[in-house]
Scaffold this active site. Sequence first.
Site, PDB file in Angstrom:
ATOM      1  N   ARG A  34     -15.217  16.829  27.596  1.00  0.00           N
ATOM      2  CA  ARG A  34     -15.130  18.035  28.437  1.00  0.00           C
ATOM      3  C   ARG A  34     -16.486  18.724  28.573  1.00  0.00           C
ATOM      4  NH1 ARG A  34      -9.147  20.392  26.754  1.00  0.00           N
ATOM      5  NH2 ARG A  34      -8.078  19.431  28.532  1.00  0.00           N
ATOM      6  N   LYS A 199       4.501  15.782  23.547  1.00  0.00           N
ATOM      7  CA  LYS A 199       4.737  17.184  23.941  1.00  0.00           C
ATOM      8  C   LYS A 199       5.864  17.225  24.956  1.00  0.00           C
ATOM      9  CE  LYS A 199       0.470  18.461  24.810  1.00  0.00           C
ATOM     10  NZ  LYS A 199      -0.676  19.180  25.327  1.00  0.00           N
ATOM     11  N   GLY A 352      -4.994  15.048  27.317  1.00  0.00           N
ATOM     12  CA  GLY A 352      -6.042  14.965  26.299  1.00  0.00           C
ATOM     13  C   GLY A 352      -5.890  13.735  25.415  1.00  0.00           C
ATOM     14  N   GLY A 376      -2.156  19.587  31.195  1.00  0.00           N
ATOM     15  CA  GLY A 376      -1.167  20.500  31.771  1.00  0.00           C
ATOM     16  C   GLY A 376      -1.506  20.851  33.212  1.00  0.00           C
TER      17      GLY A 376
HETATM   18  P1  ADP Z   1      -1.300  14.099  26.130  1.00  0.00           P
HETATM   19  O1  ADP Z   1      -2.248  14.888  25.261  1.00  0.00           O
HETATM   20  O2  ADP Z   1      -1.938  12.887  26.704  1.00  0.00           O
HETATM   21  O3  ADP Z   1      -0.652  14.958  27.156  1.00  0.00           O
HETATM   22  P2  ADP Z   1       0.819  14.362  24.183  1.00  0.00           P
HETATM   23  O4  ADP Z   1       0.048  15.456  23.549  1.00  0.00           O
HETATM   24  O5  ADP Z   1       2.092  14.731  24.856  1.00  0.00           O
HETATM   25  O6  ADP Z   1      -0.120  13.537  25.199  1.00  0.00           O
HETATM   26  O7  ADP Z   1       1.217  13.265  23.115  1.00  0.00           O
HETATM   27  C1  ADP Z   1       0.267  12.504  22.425  1.00  0.00           C
HETATM   28  C2  ADP Z   1       0.826  12.079  21.094  1.00  0.00           C
HETATM   29  O8  ADP Z   1       2.082  11.450  21.252  1.00  0.00           O
HETATM   30  C3  ADP Z   1      -0.043  11.065  20.376  1.00  0.00           C
HETATM   31  O9  ADP Z   1      -0.660  11.707  19.279  1.00  0.00           O
HETATM   32  C4  ADP Z   1       0.942   9.985  19.927  1.00  0.00           C
HETATM   33  O10 ADP Z   1       0.768   9.601  18.574  1.00  0.00           O
HETATM   34  C5  ADP Z   1       2.283  10.655  20.120  1.00  0.00           C
HETATM   35  N1  ADP Z   1       3.396   9.722  20.341  1.00  0.00           N
HETATM   36  C6  ADP Z   1       3.510   8.796  21.308  1.00  0.00           C
HETATM   37  N2  ADP Z   1       4.657   8.097  21.170  1.00  0.00           N
HETATM   38  C7  ADP Z   1       5.277   8.587  20.076  1.00  0.00           C
HETATM   39  C8  ADP Z   1       6.497   8.285  19.413  1.00  0.00           C
HETATM   40  N3  ADP Z   1       7.298   7.303  19.832  1.00  0.00           N
HETATM   41  N4  ADP Z   1       6.823   9.006  18.322  1.00  0.00           N
HETATM   42  C9  ADP Z   1       6.000   9.994  17.892  1.00  0.00           C
HETATM   43  N5  ADP Z   1       4.846  10.344  18.482  1.00  0.00           N
HETATM   44  C10 ADP Z   1       4.483   9.645  19.561  1.00  0.00           C
HETATM   45 MG    MG Z   2      -1.907  16.155  23.639  1.00  0.00          MG
END
Ligand code: ADP
Ligand code: MG
Length: 402
Positions: A34, A199, A352, A376
């Site tokens: 960033r 999330k 992220g 987001g």
């Molecule tokens: P982003 O930041 O790309 O929007 P999120 O913050 O929603 O993504 O989620 C990222 C996290 O989701 C990662 O740290 C990953 O370990 C976790 N994750 C992905 N699949 C699973 C799962 N099946 N169970 C638990 N955590 C998960």
């Molecule tokens: Mg995230």
Amino acid sequence: MKTIDDVAGAGRRVLVRADLNVPLDGGRITDDGRIRASLPTLTALTSLGAKVIICAHLGRPKGKPDLKYSLAPVAVRLGELLGRPVQLAADTVGPSAHAAIAALRPGGLVMLENLRFNRAETSADDTERGYFADRLAAPADLYVADGFGALHRKHASVYDVALRLPSVAGYLVQAEVAALSRLTGDIRRPYLVVLGGAKVTDKFGAIASLISTADQILIGGAMAFPFLAAQGYKVGTSLLDASQVDLAAAYLDQAARAGTEIVLPSDVVVAAGRTADVPHEVVAVNAIPLDQMALDIGPESAAAFAARIRAAQTVFWNGPMGVFELSPFAGGTRAVAQALTDSDAFTVVGGGDTDAAINALGFPGTKFGYVSTGGGASLEFIQGHPLPGLVALEAPTGPAGS
Ligand code: ADP
Ligand code: MG
């Protein structure tokens, strides 16, 4: 949208809202993406001879100074990348900021301390935010919105300041809007959305509008569990918010009526816990053991997702398919990233952790159509929601700026 190219910068005091919210590990920046993304705007302004005042937030301090969230490491890193030191004021609108701004020379930069050390920055109260925005705007005569990742927040530095000063978009915001606009309006089809991550609560609402714009929605990561549960599968100890299951069922109905395919994993990688050395195995989604958790989509699902991605014309991906941070559970995310880079589609990656995943798995950002700096904000944008930071850019400037 007006940009930096439309304004004269020489000698002007320019307040730049940047998104410098980088991941930190014990005070060390683990990914400076960033900061790098903010360089084009900052270097353009300094070479124009502007006096540049940078404001940004870091983490979620509780509305008061908390050194754990100081922008100090960010100012140091920005200085390294720019090849000259960036002074950090000890406050945002206080005496330290005033002195630093007063001492600015054309082409110079100063960074204000974390905006969120002030409760008013994120306040829901318009008056409280407005008072803070008045003080942020006071020493500047131009505002540049470049913090794409914060544009969906109605915060003082994002929204209210833009109403008070002549305002333009920075190069990052311009690039983000140009790329993400290809996912709204006139979209090359098939348009496929891949959703994952953890999330779930934050992102779940987006599915309603994506059902009406996308042709297919592939769902992995923890996002898949409410849908699997809605279809009657037992998900063991997987990360599941039970309150989402009814909504998932409603989305499946909505998608069926709209003719949008929601594609769920058919197999998953399960383990007793979330550690790298734990024994793990691939099972069908109808055979998840009660005492195990699903930590990745399985190879059959990964291959099916990849085939669909390769056949798409437009792809938006937000959220890892599994716990990619641990190598036994990185396969699904790797397969999706590989398919995006192989595809002829216009591909956009947002989020992220998704960005961190492609980096960690060795996929250069240049292999994708666009890698958004805002998770987001990009999700809000592609749903067609107005982003407060963009709305304020288009609004006429109020008394404080005219
Ligand atoms: P982003 O930041 O790309 O929007 P999120 O913050 O929603 O993504 O989620 C990222 C996290 O989701 C990662 O740290 C990953 O370990 C976790 N994750 C992905 N699949 C699973 C799962 N099946 N169970 C638990 N955590 C998960
Ligand atoms: Mg995230």
